[in-house]
Motif scaffolding. Structure first.
Motif, mmCIF file in Angstrom:
data_model
loop_
_atom_site.group_PDB
_atom_site.id
_atom_site.type_symbol
_atom_site.label_atom_id
_atom_site.label_comp_id
_atom_site.label_asym_id
_atom_site.label_seq_id
_atom_site.Cartn_x
_atom_site.Cartn_y
_atom_site.Cartn_z
ATOM 1 N N ASP A 442 0.827 -1.207 0.000
ATOM 2 C CA ASP A 442 0.000 0.000 0.000
ATOM 3 C C ASP A 442 0.860 1.255 0.000
ATOM 4 O OD1 ASP A 442 -2.195 -1.619 0.093
ATOM 5 O OD2 ASP A 442 -2.435 -1.494 2.258
ATOM 6 N N SER A 480 -6.824 -2.432 -1.604
ATOM 7 C CA SER A 480 -7.411 -1.244 -0.980
ATOM 8 C C SER A 480 -6.706 0.031 -1.396
ATOM 9 C CB SER A 480 -7.341 -1.379 0.550
ATOM 10 O OG SER A 480 -5.992 -1.496 0.983
ATOM 11 N N LYS A 511 -15.981 -0.881 -3.051
ATOM 12 C CA LYS A 511 -14.930 -1.074 -2.048
ATOM 13 C C LYS A 511 -14.769 0.180 -1.210
ATOM 14 C CE LYS A 511 -12.181 -4.476 -4.582
ATOM 15 N NZ LYS A 511 -12.298 -5.511 -3.519
ATOM 16 N N PHE A 513 -12.247 2.720 0.361
ATOM 17 C CA PHE A 513 -10.895 3.230 0.238
ATOM 18 C C PHE A 513 -10.648 4.287 1.315
ATOM 19 C CE2 PHE A 513 -12.123 1.959 -4.100
ATOM 20 C CZ PHE A 513 -11.109 1.028 -4.346
#
Length: 850
Positions: A442, A480, A511, A513
């Motif tokens: 990420d 993510s 989703k 975020f």
């Protein structure tokens, strides 16, 4: 059986000499002492071997191990230990000198000469050392048969070696004269071997020595005056100068005299720098700073050779200073670029400071710039990725630099000698992903790798399936990450795969975020359908996204309410702590009074509290918040008593030259507004209306100007954008406000007031006191003012509603803004009277009537 190395050491003391002269008295003690020393030395060697087997990067352990083996005389182990250390670290000039002398004392012959010569070559490559060069030159003159016999081949070889030494260290201000003197002595020895009858050869050799003198006299060296004296004496021996003891430059050629004077001036300028860098009592930090100052001076003089030699002196003194190596290589890149010298310096820099990723990156670029072979670049890359760096971004930079070079070579397949296969790039990317993914999860670095990889798979590899596989592998580990989805979608759109891009939007729009990412991807999908989709595609997207956006908005409001509640609880706790004493039951007289009377008594207190809570000038903003926090925990009677004794000062704004600004960004500050009106000028004060409890901006502000001209110019900026918001700017008119207050709440809302008709009150945006609002609502006041009529019967006709469902309103309840044009008001008893309102039962019967 291993050979034993006999080494010279310090002279023994008198006591030891006495013991040596009387061995009978001490034979037993000597044998015991020798056995103890040998046992301790053996134990030390075993301990160091264990340490190096566990940690081969321990520099000090290598040095101690070599010393112990040398003392114990274990030659084979010593050679292996030195080679092992040389593979990992550059050896100091002292270690190289010690190694070469040990090997020279053990063996002789052509084979051993070649091996020792290679040791000297390796030594002068690692660091600049005049003493090591002198040892090397002496060794060649003594042990090279051709040189010793003064054969043409040997003389040529020796001269080439001397010229190399002068190139490396001939400009050394403090010690360079040693190499020049050794060179002259060598040529002088050759002169003595020439037959006197060979006049031509002898004259040629004399001129060669004279040229060496001339070259040396033109360089600022520490023994420059002594060199001039030696030169004049030598010329006197040749019969050129009649008197060698005359003035400094008397009798020598004008050109040589001028060069000597210039060199002497340069030497005098550099003498203070040389003195400071050679101070023994100074710390390493101070000496390094002095070297940097010296380098700055040499760079200003504009002689790259002198700058490079000074850098070599500095890195010899401070070999593990990464800043020094970075500065050195940066200078060479700017001056020499792709030369072999730069490549050699990078090789030594990465060997001295292998933990600096930037050095490895620039080393790879230098090799590519110098057209190095793929095998050489690959070897350097493999060495770099096994080093230990301070952060993973350095590994990422090295991997990407390697891919950059491979991409350039493949793109220029017809212009380079060795073409490459794209599989090398894929393998490099895969190694980077496998190594860095656990550490860069990420993060932007991981996205850089995969986006670059996917683009090359499609552009160079011509494999769309592989490109999509790269993105899919990233989404498995970092699903993510919003930018990962955006990058994948952007690739599909760039290649014209609209349906595939839409499919990705359908996969990710639901989703969650971080931050506002969930809303961003929804709006991005809508923009995508507007630009690429049909009307049916757009409608389907709206149908999917509308409930999703409503859900996100509700969630956002819940989070904000939680935050506001938390802030309110904290402030209440602070107020309770600041309250001097608790109220006792029955002590508040207002609680025992009737409700109407209690509201009447509380009204003045509420108005005074509102006066305290009004938004003031910027200088009073902090004081207002503090007063609000203290007043929150006080009872209405306590506040009334306090305001009665100390009436608060209520700032009066006439709004003669004031602009009312709405649709202001919540993050906008006073400085932002002042900067927005800089081109207008004349700003006197700025008031941003804020919520009392949260302290956040309400998106409204007043800006006072010095005169009408500046105000008109400010109003002309209406609909201009500030921080992404289109501002609404209008002139604030206090006359309209007074008119509105006199007729009720029918006038337009202006000057920060918000009419709440559902509760029958008008609240000022700067006020947020719930107690004051509840008091006004119970009394039917507007804008904090008392009603003109206290008779509730007279106000029945003024009941108003707002909203959409006004079609079923009873006739006696008037919609917002409704007036009866047919009804004629008369004076006397009819004025103020209205139709009697129906009861609930009458309404029910009316609707049930058939």
């Amino acid at each position: 059986m291993d050979e034993k190395l006999v080494l010279s050491g310090p002279q023994p003391s008198d006591e030891i000499m006495d013991e040596l002269q009387n061995p009978k008295n001490h034979s037993e003690s000597d044998s015991d002492s020798d056995s103890d020393d040998e046992a301790r030395l053996t134990l030390q060697i075993e301990t160091l071997e264990t340490e190096l087997s566990n940690n081969s990067a321990n520099y000090d352990a290598h040095v101690q191990y070599i010393r112990a083996l040398r003392k114990n005389g274990e030659i084979e182990k010593l050679r292996k230990a030195r080679e092992a250390m040389s593979d990992l670290f550059p050896l100091t000039p002292a270690l190289w000198q010690e190694w070469a002398k040990d090997e020279a004392s053990l063996s002789s012959g052509p084979e051993s000469f070649t091996a020792i010569e290679k040791l000297y070559e390796r030594g002068v490559f690692d660091y600049l050392s005049v003493s090591l060069w002198c040892d090397y030159l002496n060794f060649v003159q003594e042990h090279e048969p051709s040189v010793r016999e003064c054969s043409p081949v040997g003389i040529s070889k020796a001269r080439d070696l001397f010229e190399r030494a002068l190139t490396a260290a001939g400009l050394h201000v403090a010690e360079g004269h040693k190499i020049w003197e050794a060179y002259r002595e060598f040529e002088q020895a050759i002169l003595y071997t020439i037959d006197a009858t060979d006049v031509e050869a002898k004259e040629k050799q004399i001129q060669r020595i004279r040229n060496i003198f001339h070259r040396q006299l033109s360089i600022p060296l520490s023994e420059l005056r002594s060199t001039l004296v030696s030169y004049k004496s030598w010329e006197a021996e040749q019969g050129v100068l009649p008197d060698a003891n005359s003035g400094d430059v008397d009798g020598i050629p004008v050109r040589i005299a001028s060069a000597y004077q210039k060199a002497l001036e340069m030497l005098n300028i550099r003498a203070p720098f040389e003195e400071r860098v050679s101070r023994v009592d100074a710390s390493d930090v101070e000496r390094l700073q002095e070297y940097m100052a010296y380098l700055k001076f040499e760079q200003s003089s504009g002689d790259p050779a002198r700058v490079q030699l000074l850098y070599e002196r500095a890195v010899t003194e401070f070999p593990i200073s990464n800043d020094l190596w970075l500065d050195y290589t940066r200078y060479l890149d700017s001056k020499l670029k792709a030369s072999s010298i730069v490549r050699d310096v990078y090789s030594r820099a990465t060997k001295n400071c292998p933990w600096v990723g930037e050095l490895w990156v620039r080393y790879l670029l230098s090799l590519e710039r110098g057209r190095a072979s793929e095998n050489e670049i690959s070897a350097v890359f493999e060495k770099s990725i096994v080093c230990t760096f301070s952060c993973f971004d350095e590994y990422l930079d090295i991997f990407l630099t390697r891919v950059d070079g491979l991409r350039r070579k493949i793109s220029q397949a017809g212009q380079v000698e060795d073409s490459l296969d794209y599989a090398i790039i894929r393998d490099t990317f895969q190694r980077a992903s496998d190594y860095l993914s656990p550490h860069l999860k990420d993060m932007d670095g991981l996205l850089r790798i995969h986006s670059y990889w996917a683009r090359l798979e499609y552009s160079l590899g011509k494999d769309l399936v592989a490109a999509r596989g790269v993105w899919e592998s990233l989404l498995k580990t970092s699903g993510s990450m919003l930018d990962a989805w955006k990058g994948y979608i952007a690739m599909e759109i760039e290649m014209g795969n609209i349906n595939e891009a839409r499919s990705l939007y359908r996969r990710c729009y639901s989703k969650r975020f971080p931050g506002t990412g969930s809303e961003d991807i929804c709006h991005s999908w809508l923009r995508f359908e507007r630009e690429f989709g049909t009307l049916e595609d757009f409608d389907r997207a709206v149908q999917k996204l509308t409930p999703r956006l409503e859900e996100l908005q509700l969630f956002r409001l819940q989070q904000e309410s939680k935050n506001v509640g938390l802030i309110t609880n904290q402030r209440e706790n602070i107020s309770k702590k600041n309250t001097p004493e608790k109220r006792k039951q029955g002590s508040n007289v207002a609680d025992e009074q009737p409700k109407a009377k209690r509201q009447k008594n509380a009204a003045p207190d509420v108005r005074k509290a509102k006066g305290e809570d009004k938004v003031r000038e910027n200088s009073l903003e902090t004081k207002r918040v503090e007063n609000a926090q203290v007043n929150d925990g006080k009872s209405s009677s306590a506040r009334g008593k306090e305001t009665k004794d100390f009436p608060p000062e209520k700032p009066k704004y006439k709004d003669q030259c004031t602009a009312f600004v709405s649709n202001l960004g919540f993050q906008a500050t006073y400085d932002d507004l002042r900067g927005f009106f800089d081109d207008v000028g004349g700003v006197v004060a700025i008031r941003i209306l804020k919520d009392k409890y949260s302290g956040k901006s309400r998106g409204l502000a007043y800006v006072d100007f010095v005169d009408d001209a500046h105000l008109e110019a400010a109003v002309a900026k209406n609909k201009r954008t500030l921080l992404g918001k289109r501002l609404s700017i209008a002139r604030s008119d206090p006359k309209q406000r007074k008119t509105r207050e006199s007729v009720g709440s029918h006038a337009p809302v202006e000057h920060g007031e918000m009419s709440d008709h559902a509760n029958g009150r008008t609240s000022t945006l700067g006020d947020s006191d719930p107690k004051a609002d509840s008091t006004d609502a119970s009394k039917g006041t507007t804008g904090g003012q008392e009603p003109k009529s206290t008779n509730p019967q007279n106000d029945r006709g003024n009941v108003q509603l707002k909203g959409k469902n006004t079609f079923a309103v009873p006739r006696t309840v008037r919609p917002l803004g409704w007036t009866d044009k047919n009804k004629q008001k008369t004076q006397g008893a009819e004025e103020g009277e209205d139709e009697k309102p129906k009861s609930n039962d009458e309404f029910r019967n009316m609707f049930l009537r058939k």
